[in-house]
Design a protein around this motif. Structure first.
Motif, short mmCIF file in Angstrom:
data_model
loop_
_atom_site.label_atom_id
_atom_site.label_comp_id
_atom_site.label_asym_id
_atom_site.label_seq_id
_atom_site.Cartn_x
_atom_site.Cartn_y
_atom_site.Cartn_z
N TYR A 1 0.85 -1.19 0.00
CA TYR A 1 0.00 0.00 0.00
C TYR A 1 0.88 1.24 0.00
CZ TYR A 1 -2.79 3.87 1.70
OH TYR A 1 -3.38 5.10 1.84
N ALA A 2 0.45 2.25 -0.72
CA ALA A 2 1.16 3.52 -0.69
C ALA A 2 0.19 4.63 -1.06
CB ALA A 2 2.34 3.51 -1.65
N ASP A 3 0.34 5.76 -0.38
CA ASP A 3 -0.43 6.94 -0.73
C ASP A 3 0.00 7.39 -2.13
OD1 ASP A 3 -0.34 10.11 -0.85
OD2 ASP A 3 -2.03 9.52 0.42
N ARG A 4 -0.98 7.40 -3.08
CA ARG A 4 -0.64 7.62 -4.48
C ARG A 4 0.10 8.94 -4.71
NH1 ARG A 4 -2.76 9.96 -8.99
NH2 ARG A 4 -2.41 8.89 -10.98
N ASP A 5 -0.43 10.03 -4.15
CA ASP A 5 0.20 11.34 -4.38
C ASP A 5 1.60 11.40 -3.78
OD1 ASP A 5 -2.04 12.18 -5.72
OD2 ASP A 5 -2.97 13.12 -3.97
N ALA A 6 1.73 10.88 -2.54
CA ALA A 6 3.04 10.90 -1.89
C ALA A 6 4.04 10.04 -2.65
CB ALA A 6 2.92 10.42 -0.45
N LEU A 7 3.56 8.89 -3.18
CA LEU A 7 4.43 7.99 -3.92
C LEU A 7 4.90 8.64 -5.22
CD1 LEU A 7 5.76 5.25 -4.36
CD2 LEU A 7 3.62 4.46 -5.38
N LEU A 8 3.96 9.29 -5.94
CA LEU A 8 4.33 9.96 -7.19
C LEU A 8 5.34 11.06 -6.95
CD1 LEU A 8 0.92 10.18 -9.09
CD2 LEU A 8 2.92 8.86 -9.75
N GLU A 9 5.15 11.83 -5.87
CA GLU A 9 6.10 12.89 -5.53
C GLU A 9 7.48 12.31 -5.24
OE1 GLU A 9 6.90 16.30 -2.13
OE2 GLU A 9 5.02 15.16 -2.10
N CYS A 10 7.48 11.18 -4.52
CA CYS A 10 8.74 10.52 -4.16
C CYS A 10 9.47 10.03 -5.41
CB CYS A 10 8.46 9.36 -3.21
SG CYS A 10 9.92 8.58 -2.52
#
Length: 662
Positions: free
Chosen positions: A83-92
């Motif tokens: 699981y990952a927060d989509r927005d946070a993952l994309l930013e990362c």
């Protein structure tokens, strides 16, 4: 050697499964349950890749990898999560903090394949950072080429040497920058990294190219301007052969089985002279030098000019080297007096190297090249003597290149380790301090002496990373001793001049201290006398930043350079370390004892502690105690030892029982 991977996950079962998989595949694996633990591991070990879960207590995977990216830019990160927060993952991912996102559950083979790709990418980034650091910080003119020979990057010094604007250099093929490139010589140069190549630019300048850092994908080359004799001077001195004519002359001698000698002569400090003399004076200097050399040639000898500061004499082999040295004496005899250059008088000295055929070279190219190698090596010798080529010189150059390249992987492969040499208080024999010493165990070369690799690291730019590792490992060890209840007062660490000149050094050191929960007072930073005295005011400013941090400061190797105690009052230094050369003759020389007594007394008046290093006998200890020296270190007490052995010395205090004698 295996690569090091850090696994970060708050589920122990997942950590165990990943650890088993990676260890079976030959990787060195470290584990952490939280982001904070992961940063502590990174502070103590050279990690190539971080594989982190996304959802973790306190610091999530994206936040961790952003911190890793900031503090350890050569370390790659992978998010492995269900699981990952989509927005946070994309930013990362977009920021480059995470190289890839992989999903749980994972396929073992697919995961291993992605890890291998990540490590290859990490090596590429590391090499790029190393080249970037050299381009930014090197005092040399540097040019970076792609594998196809196109110019990728360059520094301002390269622009100055090549006399080109940036727009005419960027993305140009190397072959377009120079006139009449021999394709075979160029191929040999790129294949053999210890070779040099002399070329003429389109603007008529002569430059020498040599390798700095090179791999399969990029070449970082050093460019050195070569001063050729001006056309006017050459026209007036028709007796001078050029490089091609010299080589042909030697080739004719060798093919007719005539033994011959090539003597390479270089004017010492020519660049300094070129900066201080006018063009007219410089031409007069070259003209007079060549004329005097020509007038004093031995019978049947010829002379040629390779560059404005470099002459070559070829003469028949005389049978005895003593006779050859007499010829060179006669050749240089006119230069024992000053030359008159348009009202100015100049005293010239030459570096001389020679090679004898066929022993030192079976072809003309070999013989002339080997004479030049001997001459260039002789430039480092302050005393004037004539140096014959030795095969070991080529080996020395090859070894320098090999060591320089190996230093880039030594940290990652954890080939360095630390030893600690006890420092003993003379008043009561108590020991709670040590000097930290780095050692390098190379898998093929074995134990490489710091006296060999440290100068190379300073010259080629790796010293910053090595110095940071020493400090990090030292502070981590101090933290471990603290947890074990070992009462360590202070650890002395050598700083290179390059570290001290880094404007971010004190800030990074503060971060290391905070991460390892250590006070700055645990460190005694040693800087050599020679570096400090180069610019006393600048040195004082650099040291003040470290003093404000709370570090103890020491002047190392005192007595090898300026030895002026008057200068010490201008520096924020608390410790004076006497060089071992000052104490070698203490037992036999009253003059040495008197000089050391004076140094100790003056240092004490400036509120400095005095440490004597290299102590090898009880007699030296007794004299130093009488002279009021504060501390000593040396084999009379202990050789450098492991962290465990030093901790035992501090616990047992073996020297205190004998009141400071052995």
């Amino acid at each position: 050697m295996s690569k090091s991977i850090l696994l970060v996950d708050d589920e122990p079962a997942i950590l165990r499964a990943l650890q088993r998989l990676l260890q079976r595949s030959g990787y060195r694996v470290y584990c952490a349950a939280t982001g904070v633990e992961a940063l502590q591991v990174l502070a103590g070990y050279q990690i190539s890749l971080v594989i982190s879960d996304f959802r973790m207590p306190g610091m999530n995977g994206a936040e961790l990898l952003k911190a890793v990216r900031t503090q350890y830019p050569t370390c790659l990160g992978i998010i492995l999560s269900a699981y990952a927060d989509r927005d946070a993952l994309l930013e990362c991912l977009n920021s480059g903090a995470a190289w890839k996102f992989l999903e749980k559950p994972w396929d073992d083979q697919a995961l291993l394949q992605q890890i291998e790709l990540a490590l290859v990418e990490g090596e590429r980034r590391l090499a790029d950072i190393q080249r970037t650091n050299l381009l930014l910080a090197s005092p040399e003119a540097l040019l970076e080429l792609s594998s196809t020979g196109q110019v990728r990057r360059f520094n301002s010094l390269a622009l100055a040497v090549l006399h080109l604007p940036p727009t005419e250099l960027k993305d140009r093929p190397l072959a377009e920058l120079f006139s009449e490139i021999n394709p075979i010589e160029l191929a040999v140069f790129f294949h053999k990294k210890d070779h040099e190549l002399t070329l003429q630019t389109k603007s008529g300048r002569w430059v020498s190219l040599s390798h700095r850092i090179s791999d399969l994908h990029h070449y970082l080359l050093k460019i050195t301007q070569v001063e050729k004799v001006s056309a006017g001077v050459f026209e007036r001195q028709q007796q001078l052969l050029d490089s091609t004519e010299l080589r042909q002359h030697v080739e004719n001698c060798l093919t007719s089985h005539q033994a011959c000698v090539a003597i390479s002569l270089m004017i010492r400090d020519y660049n300094r002279l070129a900066d201080s003399l006018s063009d007219q004076q410089l031409d007069a200097l070259v003209e007079q030098s060549s004329l005097l050399l020509w007038q004093h040639l031995p019978p049947r000898a010829v002379i040629g000019s390779v560059s404005a500061d470099h002459f070559v004499v070829v003469l028949p082999e005389s049978g005895r080297e003593s006779r050859l040295q007499q010829h060179i004496d006669s050749l240089l005899q006119p230069f024992s007096q000053q030359l008159l250059l348009l009202k100015d008088r100049i005293l010239l000295s030459f570096s001389v190297g020679y090679a004898i055929a066929p022993t030192d070279g079976e072809t003309a190219r070999q013989l002339l090249h080997h004479a030049e190698i001997a001459c260039r090596q002789n430039l480092a010798n302050p005393k004037a003597f004539y140096l014959r080529f030795d095969r070991a010189m080529v080996e020395h150059k090859r070894q320098h290149f090999e060591i320089s390249n190996s230093l880039y992987t030594a940290l990652e492969e954890q080939q360095f380790y630390l030893l600690y040499q006890p420092k003993v208080r003379l008043q009561d024999g108590y020991c709670d301090e040590a000097e930290v010493l780095i050692r390098w165990q190379h898998p093929q070369m074995g134990l490489v002496s710091p006296a060999v690799f440290i100068p190379i690291a300073e010259q080629d730019g790796q010293i910053g990373a090595i110095g940071s590792w020493v400090l990090q490992a030292c502070l981590q060890q101090a933290k471990q001793w603290q947890a074990q209840g070992v009462p360590i007062r202070r650890l002395a660490v050598n700083l290179s001049g390059r570290q001290l000149q880094d404007l971010q050094f004190s800030h990074r050191l503060g971060q290391m201290l905070a991460l390892n929960q250590q006070s700055a007072s645990i460190l005694e930073l040693e800087v050599t006398e020679t570096f400090l005295m180069e610019d006393i005011n600048r040195s004082a400013l650099l040291l003040e930043h470290l003093q404000e941090l709370g570090c103890h400061l020491a002047m190392d190797d005192f007595g090898t350079g300026y030895s002026s105690l008057a200068y010490l009052a201008k520096l924020p230094v608390q410790v004076l370390k006497l060089d071992r050369s000052l104490v070698l003759d203490l037992e036999d020389s009253p003059q040495s004892a008197s000089m050391v007594r004076h140094m100790i007394r003056m240092a004490h008046e400036l509120d400095m502690e005095v440490v004597a290093e290299g102590i090898e006998s009880p007699g030296q200890i007794e004299i130093l105690r009488d002279l009021r020296c504060d501390m000593v270190q040396g084999y009379v007490y202990s050789q450098p030892v492991t962290a465990e052995a030093f901790a035992e010395i501090v616990r047992q205090q073996p020297y205190r029982k004998t009141r400071g004698t052995s």
